[in-house]
Write an enzyme that holds these catalytic residues in place. Structure first.
Site: not given
Ligand code: NAP
Length: 242
Positions: A59, A150-151, A153-154, A183
């Site tokens: 992205v 991170y905060a 960006s969000k 999560i």
């Molecule tokens: P995750 O398991 O780390 O999954 C994130 C996915 O995004 C991974 O497959 C990652 O691939 C991919 N990604 C990273 N950089 C990328 C890029 N440049 N282009 C395309 N794909 C990319 O994280 P998640 O917990 O599911 O998080 C998903 C979203 O929810 C994120 O935006 C996160 O900030 C948000 N979120 C998560 C939580 C939580 O507690 N888990 C809480 C609030 C918000 P790579 O492994 O290659 O990086």
């Protein structure tokens, strides 16, 4: 749902993005599942089934985004949904945070959403239909020590959401954000057990969330049942931000 419709989900190989993709496919959406993890995308495609179509996309790379979107639009019209979910963390206290960790997080989490949205909103504007969901975070609302990049960006994604909600509404495109709490995904899996327990104790519902808890809301926001929701930021956090 009978008419064919495609949703683009970024960061769809695993975690929340995979759960969102699975949930949308269950609703009959074709899912253009975008990620850099090609092997994980292929494994997830086997698990979710034929409505989950893998596309390599970084992205942060404008040329890559444009090429992938072109293929998605040619092979899977019409694109009526977008979930900007790709995200990363590079946590440290401000005093130890280098400019690279700041830039990297802002680039993936905020600029990435801008690049994908800009490309796909063109086609949504022509269609005069679409729904966009940005995955923000509870830390955008309440802050988090050690996560200033991170905060920021969000929180940026929330301003992005609210501005586009105004800008795109005349073309019948809705833009909303979800603010997940803690999560259970790989992003939070690596936290030490006592830190995870500490977080869980602060959550009124007493447990961390599941990716499916977020996916349920994303499916609602993309679907017609939420047709009068626009510019909202909805926490899915067990009450953490209340
Ligand atoms: P995750 O398991 O780390 O999954 C994130 C996915 O995004 C991974 O497959 C990652 O691939 C991919 N990604 C990273 N950089 C990328 C890029 N440049 N282009 C395309 N794909 C990319 O994280 P998640 O917990 O599911 O998080 C998903 C979203 O929810 C994120 O935006 C996160 O900030 C948000 N979120 C998560 C939580 C939580 O507690 N888990 C809480 C609030 C918000 P790579 O492994 O290659 O990086």
């Amino acid at each position: 749902m009978t008419d064919p419709r495609t949703a683009v989900v970024t960061g769809a190989a695993r975690g929340i993005g995979l759960a969102v993709s699975r949930r949308l496919a269950a609703d009959g959406w074709t899912v253009a599942a975008c990620d850099m993890l090609d092997e994980q995308l292929a494994a997830s495609a086997k698990e979710v089934g034929p409505l989950y179509r893998p596309f390599h996309m970084d992205v942060t790379d404008e040329a890559d985004v444009n090429a992938a979107c072109e293929r998605i639009l040619a092979e899977n019209p019409p694109v009526l949904g977008l979930v900007n979910n790709a995200g990363i963390t590079r946590d440290s206290l401000l005093m130890r945070m280098d400019a690279e960790a700041w830039r990297k997080v802002l680039t993936v989490n905020l600029t990435g959403a801008f690049l994908v949205t800009k490309t796909l909103s063109k086609t949504m504007m022509r269609q005069k239909a679409g729904s966009i969901v940005n995955i923000s975070s509870v830390v955008a609302l309440v802050g988090s020590a050690g996560q200033a990049n991170y905060a920021a960006s969000k929180a940026g994604l929330i301003g992005f959401t609210k501005s586009l909600a105004r800008e795109l509404a005349p073309r019948n495109i809705r833009v909303n954000a979800i603010a997940p709490g803690f999560i259970e995904t790989e992003m939070t899996l690596n936290l030490p057990e006592e830190v995870r327990r500490g977080y869980a104790e602060r959550i009124p519902l007493g447990r961390m969330g599941r990716p499916e808890d977020v996916a349920e809301l994303a499916a609602f926001l993309l679907g017609d049942a939420s047709c009068y929701l626009n510019g909202t930021v909805i926490p899915v956090d067990g009450g953490l931000s209340t």
